[in-house]
Design an enzyme around this catalytic site. Sequence first.
Site, PDB file in Angstrom:
ATOM      1  N   GLU A  59       9.293   0.150  -8.676  1.00 23.62           N
ATOM      2  CA  GLU A  59       9.480   1.250  -9.632  1.00 23.62           C
ATOM      3  C   GLU A  59       8.630   2.426  -9.125  1.00 23.62           C
ATOM      4  O   GLU A  59       7.424   2.269  -8.922  1.00 23.62           O
ATOM      5  CB  GLU A  59       8.997   0.769 -11.012  1.00 23.62           C
ATOM      6  CG  GLU A  59       9.474   1.584 -12.177  1.00 23.62           C
ATOM      7  CD  GLU A  59       8.969   1.011 -13.521  1.00 23.62           C
ATOM      8  OE1 GLU A  59       7.992   0.233 -13.550  1.00 23.62           O
ATOM      9  OE2 GLU A  59       9.568   1.371 -14.548  1.00 23.62           O
ATOM     10  N   ASN A 114       7.603  -2.251 -17.913  1.00 24.33           N
ATOM     11  CA  ASN A 114       6.721  -2.860 -18.909  1.00 24.33           C
ATOM     12  C   ASN A 114       6.952  -2.363 -20.324  1.00 24.33           C
ATOM     13  O   ASN A 114       6.556  -3.015 -21.281  1.00 24.33           O
ATOM     14  CB  ASN A 114       5.268  -2.695 -18.482  1.00 24.33           C
ATOM     15  CG  ASN A 114       4.949  -3.696 -17.391  1.00 24.33           C
ATOM     16  OD1 ASN A 114       5.089  -4.902 -17.599  1.00 24.33           O
ATOM     17  ND2 ASN A 114       4.590  -3.220 -16.215  1.00 24.33           N
ATOM     18  N   HIS A 156       5.104   0.925  -8.060  1.00 24.40           N
ATOM     19  CA  HIS A 156       4.899  -0.264  -8.883  1.00 24.40           C
ATOM     20  C   HIS A 156       5.722  -1.432  -8.345  1.00 24.40           C
ATOM     21  O   HIS A 156       6.922  -1.531  -8.601  1.00 24.40           O
ATOM     22  CB  HIS A 156       5.282   0.088 -10.333  1.00 24.40           C
ATOM     23  CG  HIS A 156       5.061  -1.009 -11.314  1.00 24.40           C
ATOM     24  ND1 HIS A 156       5.797  -1.129 -12.466  1.00 24.40           N
ATOM     25  CD2 HIS A 156       4.183  -2.041 -11.317  1.00 24.40           C
ATOM     26  CE1 HIS A 156       5.388  -2.197 -13.136  1.00 24.40           C
ATOM     27  NE2 HIS A 156       4.409  -2.754 -12.464  1.00 24.40           N
ATOM     28  N   SER A 187       0.617  -0.761 -13.878  1.00 18.01           N
ATOM     29  CA  SER A 187       1.760  -1.229 -14.653  1.00 18.01           C
ATOM     30  C   SER A 187       2.088  -0.285 -15.792  1.00 18.01           C
ATOM     31  O   SER A 187       3.176  -0.354 -16.348  1.00 18.01           O
ATOM     32  CB  SER A 187       1.433  -2.585 -15.281  1.00 18.01           C
ATOM     33  OG  SER A 187       1.128  -3.514 -14.304  1.00 18.01           O
TER      34      SER A 187
HETATM   35  P1  NAD Z   1      -6.167  -8.882 -10.477  1.00 20.49           P
HETATM   36  O1  NAD Z   1      -7.106  -8.968 -11.620  1.00 20.49           O
HETATM   37  O2  NAD Z   1      -5.506 -10.116  -9.969  1.00 20.49           O
HETATM   38  O3  NAD Z   1      -6.905  -8.204  -9.207  1.00 20.49           O
HETATM   39  C1  NAD Z   1      -7.586  -6.994  -9.292  1.00 20.49           C
HETATM   40  C2  NAD Z   1      -8.526  -6.884  -8.092  1.00 20.49           C
HETATM   41  O4  NAD Z   1      -9.064  -5.558  -8.073  1.00 20.49           O
HETATM   42  C3  NAD Z   1      -9.707  -7.856  -8.127  1.00 20.49           C
HETATM   43  O5  NAD Z   1      -9.749  -8.587  -6.916  1.00 20.49           O
HETATM   44  C4  NAD Z   1     -10.911  -6.927  -8.271  1.00 20.49           C
HETATM   45  O6  NAD Z   1     -12.074  -7.408  -7.614  1.00 20.49           O
HETATM   46  C5  NAD Z   1     -10.403  -5.651  -7.632  1.00 20.49           C
HETATM   47  N1  NAD Z   1     -11.110  -4.438  -8.020  1.00 20.49           N
HETATM   48  C6  NAD Z   1     -11.502  -4.034  -9.254  1.00 20.49           C
HETATM   49  N2  NAD Z   1     -12.118  -2.847  -9.178  1.00 20.49           N
HETATM   50  C7  NAD Z   1     -12.097  -2.478  -7.881  1.00 20.49           C
HETATM   51  C8  NAD Z   1     -12.592  -1.343  -7.159  1.00 20.49           C
HETATM   52  N3  NAD Z   1     -13.236  -0.351  -7.779  1.00 20.49           N
HETATM   53  N4  NAD Z   1     -12.413  -1.312  -5.819  1.00 20.49           N
HETATM   54  C9  NAD Z   1     -11.772  -2.325  -5.182  1.00 20.49           C
HETATM   55  N5  NAD Z   1     -11.288  -3.413  -5.804  1.00 20.49           N
HETATM   56  C10 NAD Z   1     -11.456  -3.486  -7.127  1.00 20.49           C
HETATM   57  O7  NAD Z   1      -5.095  -7.776 -10.888  1.00 20.49           O
HETATM   58  P2  NAD Z   1      -3.543  -7.696 -10.463  1.00 20.49           P
HETATM   59  O8  NAD Z   1      -2.757  -8.541 -11.376  1.00 20.49           O
HETATM   60  O9  NAD Z   1      -3.431  -7.848  -8.992  1.00 20.49           O
HETATM   61  O10 NAD Z   1      -3.233  -6.182 -10.878  1.00 20.49           O
HETATM   62  C11 NAD Z   1      -3.580  -5.106 -10.036  1.00 20.49           C
HETATM   63  C12 NAD Z   1      -2.774  -3.894 -10.462  1.00 20.49           C
HETATM   64  O11 NAD Z   1      -1.373  -4.200 -10.311  1.00 20.49           O
HETATM   65  C13 NAD Z   1      -2.961  -3.511 -11.925  1.00 20.49           C
HETATM   66  O12 NAD Z   1      -2.894  -2.125 -12.044  1.00 20.49           O
HETATM   67  C14 NAD Z   1      -1.785  -4.192 -12.605  1.00 20.49           C
HETATM   68  O13 NAD Z   1      -1.415  -3.577 -13.805  1.00 20.49           O
HETATM   69  C15 NAD Z   1      -0.711  -4.026 -11.552  1.00 20.49           C
HETATM   70  N6  NAD Z   1       0.403  -4.971 -11.613  1.00 20.49           N
HETATM   71  C16 NAD Z   1       0.193  -6.284 -11.913  1.00 20.49           C
HETATM   72  C17 NAD Z   1       1.278  -7.155 -11.934  1.00 20.49           C
HETATM   73  C18 NAD Z   1       1.087  -8.633 -12.218  1.00 20.49           C
HETATM   74  O14 NAD Z   1       2.092  -9.345 -12.391  1.00 20.49           O
HETATM   75  N7  NAD Z   1      -0.148  -9.137 -12.240  1.00 20.49           N
HETATM   76  C19 NAD Z   1       2.572  -6.702 -11.647  1.00 20.49           C
HETATM   77  C20 NAD Z   1       2.762  -5.360 -11.309  1.00 20.49           C
HETATM   78  C21 NAD Z   1       1.662  -4.498 -11.306  1.00 20.49           C
END
Ligand code: NAD
Length: 310
Positions: free
Chosen positions: A166, A204, A154, A133
């Site tokens: 994005e 963001n 993104h 993000s």
């Molecule tokens: P989340 O916390 O829901 O999930 C993250 C997952 O990654 C977990 O299941 C965790 O076990 C796994 N993980 C961590 N380290 C790991 C590794 N080394 N190998 C494999 N898996 C691993 O997070 P999220 O909200 O899904 O966010 C994920 C990414 O997407 C982030 O970079 C976040 O900034 C981005 N993002 C999030 C949103 C949102 O609305 N939540 C929107 C756009 C982008």
Amino acid sequence: MNTEPERMKQASSSDIKHVTVVGCGTMGNGIAQVFATCGYPVELVDLSAPALDKAMSTIARNLDRVVAKGGLDQNARDVALTRIHCSTSLAEATQKADLVVEAATENRQIKLELFRQLDQLSPAHCILATNTSSISITDIAGATTRPTQVIGMHFMNPVPVMKLVEIIKGYNTDPLVTATIVEMSHRLGKIPVEANDYPGFVANRILMPMINEAIHALYEGVAGVAEIDIVMKLGMAHPMGPLQLADFIGLDVCLAILKVLHDGFGQPKYAPCPLLVKMVSSGNLGVKTGKGFYAYQEGSKDLVVAPEFR
Ligand code: NAD
């Protein structure tokens, strides 16, 4: 050893046959669902086996909803599910990858280490995309020996519903790689928008200061949770209020993004509100933990303000 000519063979999205999604949380399961529904075999990899089980049930439930609304027939739903293969081994999951979309926890050190491994494990031609993000694509690309093939892809939450992707170009991203990812986004039925690599990119950089300001307004007692959200929904025609949206994104993710903005620009206006910091420390992360500004119950659509804010 990767060689430059081998790497440059990847020039079109039609060359992408196998996709690996790393991280199966809020975003990863949606990204896997979208690729699988569009016909791609997907390796979905996470550190946690229970998280993978939960992700597969979420995908199945979401696909059921699409079927109920007439967006997909039952057979297409079943086939899409069989296209997703879960794994806890990054080495296994990346063997055949033409494109990796990393959607692991929003933490710079985790992403740098992951990209170092992805660079070693995945085929030379493979494009390494991150769903980060806010973290610098150039910085992440620097952990690999293929910075020209690293890009930000993104997706927005919820991935199957939201049209925007994005596309963030790192300092060294090859324009052919950008073109491939733009084309791939169209294939997924999405609308790509290109941005350059500055903290928070476009989405963001604009969204998080608004969410942070809403949390400040609550912290200072300007109004309650429901009132702040209603003002922004009815007054500004936002589909969801900023506090509900923060819960939906994950308060830990919001805090991580604000820290990147604060560190990256060095301006106090990006400093995370102390209330957000406290809520994350307490483990109340929003929808994913069942409580944030609102309290969530499995199966209930009612929006109920969390007890501490009533
Ligand atoms: P989340 O916390 O829901 O999930 C993250 C997952 O990654 C977990 O299941 C965790 O076990 C796994 N993980 C961590 N380290 C790991 C590794 N080394 N190998 C494999 N898996 C691993 O997070 P999220 O909200 O899904 O966010 C994920 C990414 O997407 C982030 O970079 C976040 O900034 C981005 N993002 C999030 C949103 C949102 O609305 N939540 C929107 C756009 C982008």
